[in-house]
Scaffold this active site. Structure first.
Site, PDB file in Angstrom:
ATOM      1  N   GLU A 184      18.688  60.145   3.328  1.00 58.72           N
ATOM      2  CA  GLU A 184      17.265  60.768   3.268  1.00 58.72           C
ATOM      3  C   GLU A 184      17.176  62.102   2.853  1.00 58.72           C
ATOM      4  OE1 GLU A 184      14.324  58.466   5.376  1.00 58.72           O
ATOM      5  OE2 GLU A 184      15.407  56.677   4.703  1.00 58.72           O
ATOM      6  N   HIS A 188       7.935  42.085   7.443  1.00 62.23           N
ATOM      7  CA  HIS A 188       8.593  43.306   7.855  1.00 62.23           C
ATOM      8  C   HIS A 188       9.188  43.290   9.455  1.00 62.23           C
ATOM      9  CE1 HIS A 188       8.339  47.994   9.003  1.00 62.23           C
ATOM     10  NE2 HIS A 188       9.213  47.951   8.138  1.00 62.23           N
ATOM     11  N   HIS A 189      10.488  43.639   9.264  1.00 61.45           N
ATOM     12  CA  HIS A 189      11.215  43.934  10.352  1.00 61.45           C
ATOM     13  C   HIS A 189      11.645  45.283  10.842  1.00 61.45           C
ATOM     14  CE1 HIS A 189      12.641  39.144  10.553  1.00 61.45           C
ATOM     15  NE2 HIS A 189      11.337  39.558  10.714  1.00 61.45           N
ATOM     16  N   HIS A 222      15.895  48.853   4.417  1.00 60.11           N
ATOM     17  CA  HIS A 222      15.489  50.295   4.458  1.00 60.11           C
ATOM     18  C   HIS A 222      16.265  50.945   5.497  1.00 60.11           C
ATOM     19  CE1 HIS A 222      11.896  50.975   1.855  1.00 60.11           C
ATOM     20  NE2 HIS A 222      12.286  49.657   1.719  1.00 60.11           N
ATOM     21  N   GLU A 223      16.544  52.139   5.258  1.00 63.81           N
ATOM     22  CA  GLU A 223      17.785  52.988   6.012  1.00 63.81           C
ATOM     23  C   GLU A 223      19.104  52.025   6.360  1.00 63.81           C
ATOM     24  OE1 GLU A 223      14.566  52.207   7.760  1.00 63.81           O
ATOM     25  OE2 GLU A 223      13.622  53.703   6.599  1.00 63.81           O
ATOM     26  N   GLU A 270      16.849  50.679   0.474  1.00 60.54           N
ATOM     27  CA  GLU A 270      16.182  52.106   0.263  1.00 60.54           C
ATOM     28  C   GLU A 270      17.480  53.197   0.155  1.00 60.54           C
ATOM     29  OE1 GLU A 270      12.811  54.657   2.456  1.00 60.54           O
ATOM     30  OE2 GLU A 270      14.183  53.862   3.700  1.00 60.54           O
ATOM     31  N   GLU A 290       7.578  57.544   0.098  1.00 63.50           N
ATOM     32  CA  GLU A 290       7.106  57.947   1.378  1.00 63.50           C
ATOM     33  C   GLU A 290       7.296  59.324   1.886  1.00 63.50           C
ATOM     34  OE1 GLU A 290       9.525  55.009   2.788  1.00 63.50           O
ATOM     35  OE2 GLU A 290      10.092  56.111   4.775  1.00 63.50           O
TER      36      GLU A 290
END
Lengths: 711, 711
Positions: A181, A420-421, A490-491, A509, A515
């Protein structure tokens, strides 16, 4: 099966290699790329690569150091002392249809060289190098076939070299074991330096290992005009690769992400590494158009993909990033464990039944497929930065989130709620609960999940991009597929084309997303003209564009952040970014004030029959046109960096003789990413295949165009 | 609730501690034990302990070094600079009934001192030391209450000292992070040395960290006749403790098992450590009779324990250890993954339907509750020593093991099959599959599972005895309880009395069991007279006694191993070992040849109303009598080390005036563990409470006696 037949038919054994110095060469189908492989005097495996006579990779060595798994003792090095036992050339020219993507059909056309290498003596270890040379690049991987002298082994180090022909201009992020990121940087390779704050934003869970290292995809441009992209394909059961830059020789060497014990990978024969990829062309647009990484991945394992649906969605998400509401119900860091009876709600919780209904109403009214809801489940009072193993259980909603009522309401509006987890990077905890969590999802009508891995990985000592986590992400892709659940990770580790094999894995992501604009120094104006050449080489990103309220002080006068693009560029991103999962990330109230501009987001497709990469220069600009899947509509996006420019869009791709209404969403004349960013103008004109559009892009600006055939 | 009331009623706040040097003292209810606590000049927490005026623990320091979890930065040391903010004394005298055990009721009688300690200044961290002084020993733990200055923290090191009063004789195994399966050694503390091969057998998955370290329970005997045992109780969410021996001062210091990052424990306030226990007496039998470790554990969390049944069982197990059959179906190390179609059975597989039926028949005929079956599931072709994550799935039987037919057959014979889950120490894999595995068990009628953790732990870098694995074992105990499954854990951390809290957790291995006799240099004749003072202090062991065929060359003439006990000692072990789970480990054919001796195994109980520890000396001999739960029958076991002796058993515990038939299973006159070991003689006599039996024990021998009232 067709694939195999072609390979077998083309199988030709070459009588080579009694002479170690002998070079084996391979040409791409169009002859532009030339590969050579040989052993040097020490018996080291060597290769080089050229494009139209220009050196891409100078003589570079390949090799490994291995250990025995049983007792951690070293095995004889594979970096030298090798002999070639066989070398065979084959070729392939087939086509396949992706479940979704930028085109409806992909050609898989390459020349292949398979070299079998061996040490000498009774204890000799054998391995193979497989080179696939496409017209736009090279992929190579290593295979360790079944053999008597090794079965279980540890990769202590993979020493794959990429000896570049110069100190290229590079588009890079710092080499790291945990985070992808960072801001993408532009510099000479010799200037790579993750200790320089201008090159390395502060990320909580990250692990630098050498200031001279970069991640892949690494995009480069040579002085003599070659565009070179180094990455990997089909990263399975192996750690991700970083590249250590030797600035004195312009040589990159692989650095695999280690595990808690410092080992890189645990393998068992037969084993194979991911493909190392070098995409190369003298046209930047060819890099964007390349399907080589997808071609190097295995075909889909999902026999009936009819349940996989490219998705455009809104969500209870940006309002937390801008501080309007919170993920937590009772205050951040207020609780050691959630106890609804003992904690007082702050009244700022975002994922309330009423607020989710508001988003469902908005989604239904404007034709969106889904509504993401973050912060619906207990745990957010104490979830971040503390290496805490048991945070979320993925089945316990906050008291103000009515799962059953929302299931009923969403179904009545024909909208899907997206689960969402957030794992808080406690992957051991998530793995214990995955089955239970997915059963909960199916019971309550969810068919897509966004996972998150924020923080330091548990099992402690493992890294986001190491072998164990790579296996985890694939395990999640497989298990969600078993449940017919679509996945947005994500991540995770940076993608390597695995969405071909697991097309339910719509997006990742694994880069600096939208964000960061909400609470950091933000993303640079050049961000969006670098990512397609770097992060997106491996596959789609859930980038969450579509921010209309670009000045965030609107939401809170103490907030100083602004988005470093114009509004028109936010629209163009829906085309320059290729992803089957696209969010309209801003709040309903932001869109309701600008419904004319919002119309483009409503109209734009998320799956495509064709894509035309019209012009591009990494870090500077991109102009792309895409044809909506199964329709005659085209969409065009043009974006620029901090510099204004005029994009030229030759509409020659349109059906000849057919007239189209072009609706042009452009920057206002006085717009700029840093001033009057939200100013736009919408115009219409009739165009055809002979039209060449000149599109003025503001500094940090863009232009979005929809092209609808006139009946 | 009673417990709490008594504590509150006895709560007395003491006005102490404005003067740091002031000592706070505490006496055991019988006044034999005296504890003192104080801060020394540096503000270090100190304690000492005496028994009947003799020093047990000389002035010893307590303390911690902590780190912040968020950024791994050090917190001010808790080893000095402390002040006492309060000290309160309370007491307790209650009774409770264990679900199973050596007695039907346990008295929980202690004096308690709770000391609150604090650093100085605004950032001061507070913690408490709680001392509970029983008549037979001390337990103390540390508590970190909720407070503003620390919430999440890492235990970098716990520095608990035990400054002994001399260079005691010690019964010890090497300090290690992974294995508890070393031979117990007898030496002076100053001679502890795990680099000496005579003290440290070769164990595959073990991790030494200092040659001067030992594990607990550490049994010691002082020159002035004190028996001292150091261990811990209620090990939950914390790593196990080793003890580093400072030979110059006879001081032991705690060394906690670290994780992959070298951290010891991750805690969040409110947090508490396990209890550190010092059991002490001038009578060795008091050590064996102590319930202090159980008293320091929490009461049972299982409200209705009616489904928990102490179990005597046989199994398809020893025949693999002696080489008669194999766990694998198609040959060890023959396969990278099991493919029933592709692998040829060797014909040596033990867990076949027919063979299991043979054991079921035998169990049914002789009144056993269960039949353990190992090697029933695929994976054994390649499971050991290779850090392999995906080996067993716990639901796929070999093709020659018919799950449904065996369910039917066992039910028809009223015998339970005991499930086996060898995890190969791939705990991440097991945790992913536990729910599925337990559902499979319940579907097919299994209500007990033997788990195994052979090898290096995955998550890699974690240790068998570290915090993460400690939490795993407890998680398994809880989850099996949820499914009403009884648990027998092999290769777990050494037990610390948690079977009180989770009484479905019938037994553990966590020591060198019978199996080592089958393929190593075996267990020493003194083994069985050390373990009750060491390993068994924490709870029952699935030790698997009852080997009748002591000379293993009977099974294979190339096998040179023999069991280093007599046959009569094998019988006596069923009494000297206290466990609600006892195996008759030998093969049916071994028992069928000696049904007269086998009768004792058939008769002996596995759960008890009372136990009388008649004589004992660690490393030398033990004589115990136990009364069968809910019956009038008593059983008596006497065992010795390599030296012959005459055990004296005063039967004064029998009901006065009542006559009993004593059946005495004794060593034959010429028996010895190393010669004619299987020779025994059985005699009967009428006895009463005035009888004193003299029981002749051969070298490495024993004697078992059943005492049945004459109606």
């Amino acid at each position: 099966m067709l694939f195999k037949k072609v390979l077998l038919a083309a199988f030709v054994s070459l009588a080579v290699c009694s002479l170690q110095a002998q070079r084996t060469t391979l040409s791409s189908p169009d002859k532009n790329l030339q590969l050579a492989f040989w052993l040097n005097d020490k018996g080291t495996a060597m290769y080089e690569l050229s494009y139209k006579g220009k050196a891409v990779i100078l003589p570079s060595s390949l090799g490994f150091d291995l250990k025995k798994t049983y007792d951690d003792s070293p095995l004889p090095t594979l970096k030298e002392g090798l002999t070639v036992t066989s070398a065979t050339q084959t070729s392939n020219d087939t086509k396949w249809k992706p479940v979704w993507g930028d085109v409806k059909e992909i050609r898989d056309n390459y020349s292949q060289l398979s070299v079998s290498l061996s040490q000498k003596g009774d204890k000799a270890i054998q391995f193979n190098v497989i080179f696939k040379l496409f017209n736009d690049g090279l992929g190579f991987r290593f295979e360790f076939p079944e053999q008597k002298n090794i079965q279980h082994f540890i990769i202590k180090e993979e020493a794959t070299q990429f000896h570049l022909a110069g100190d290229h201009k590079a588009f890079w992020i710092p080499g790291d074991f945990d985070s992808n990121e960072f801001n993408p940087n532009t510099s000479k390779l010799s200037e790579v330096n993750s200790e320089d704050p201008k090159f390395a934003a502060n990320i909580y869970a990250h692990t630098f290992f050498d200031k001279n290292a970069t991640q892949t995809p690494l995009m480069m441009k040579s002085n003599d005009g070659l565009y070179i992209n180094i990455h990997e394909a089909a990263l399975v059961n192996y750690p991700a690769m970083n590249l250590l830059v030797d600035k004195s020789t312009n040589t990159l060497t692989s650095v695999l992400v280690p595990d808690a014990l410092g080992n890189r990978a645990y393998l068992q024969t037969p084993a194979k590494t991911p493909w190392r990829t070098i995409i190369v062309s003298d046209k930047a647009t060819d890099i964007l158009a390349s399907h080589t990484i997808l071609n190097l991945n295995d075909p889909s394992v999902i026999k009936d993909p009819s349940w996989i649906k490219p998705t455009k969605y809104v969500g209870v998400w940006w309002e937390m990033h801008i501080g309007k509401s919170t993920w937590d119900y009772a205050g951040s860091m207020n609780a050691t464990s959630f106890d609804a009876a003992g904690l007082k709600p702050t009244g700022k919780h975002g994922a309330t039944t009423a607020n989710v209904k508001r988003y469902i109403d908005f989604a239904a009214k404007h034709g969106f497929d889904g509504v993401l809801v973050e912060g619906w489940n207990t745990g957010w009072e104490d979830w971040f930065g503390q290496f805490k193993e048991n945070v979320f259980d993925f089945v316990t909603p906050y008291p103000d989130f009515d799962v059953k009522e929302l299931q009923r309401y969403a179904a009545s509006k024909k909208v899907k709620i997206i689960m969402h987890h957030e794992t808080s990077a406690s992957v051991s905890n998530y793995e214990r609960q995955m089955d239970t969590a997915y059963r909960f999802m199916k019971k309550f009508g969810y068919d897509a999940v966004k996972t998150g891995y924020v923080g330091h990985i548990i099992p402690r000592g493992e890294h986001h991009d190491g072998q164990w986590m790579v296996n985890h992400y694939v395990r999640v892709a497989k298990k969600t597929a078993d449940y017919k659940i679509m996945l947005d990770a994500h991540e995770p580790v940076r993608p390597t084309g695995l969405s071909r094999t697991y097309p339910n894995w719509l997006a990742c992501e694994a880069a600096r997303g939208m964000e960061f604009n909400a609470w950091s120094d933000g993303n640079r104006p050049e961000h969006d003209v670098i990512l397609p050449f770097t992060r997106f080489m491996g596959g789609p990103m859930d980038y969450t564009p579509g921010i209309f309220q670009l000045d965030l002080s609107y939401w809170d006068k103490n907030k100083k952040e602004t988005i470093h693009t114009t509004l028109a560029k936010q629209l163009a991103l829906y085309v320059t970014i290729c992803s089957p999962l696209q969010m309209a990330a801003d709040l309903p109230e932001s869109y309701e004030k600008k419904l004319d501009a919002f119309q483009f987001i409503k109209d734009v497709a998320v799956d495509w029959d064709d894509s035309k990469y019209l012009e591009a220069e990494p870090g500077d600009y991109i102009t792309v046109a895409r044809k909506a899947k199964g329709k005659e509509n085209w969409f065009l996006g043009a974006i620029t960096d901090e510099n204004a420019r005029t994009a030229t869009a030759d509409l020659g791709f349109l059906e000849p003789g057919k007239k189209y209404t072009a609706t042009i969403y452009a920057d206002a004349d006085d717009a700029s990413y840093d001033k009057n960013a939200a100013a736009y103008k919408i115009s219409k004109q009739v165009v055809d295949s002979k039209t060449v559009l000149s599109l003025k892009l503001a500094p940090g600006g863009g232009c979005a165009v929809s092209l609808v055939p006139i009946k």
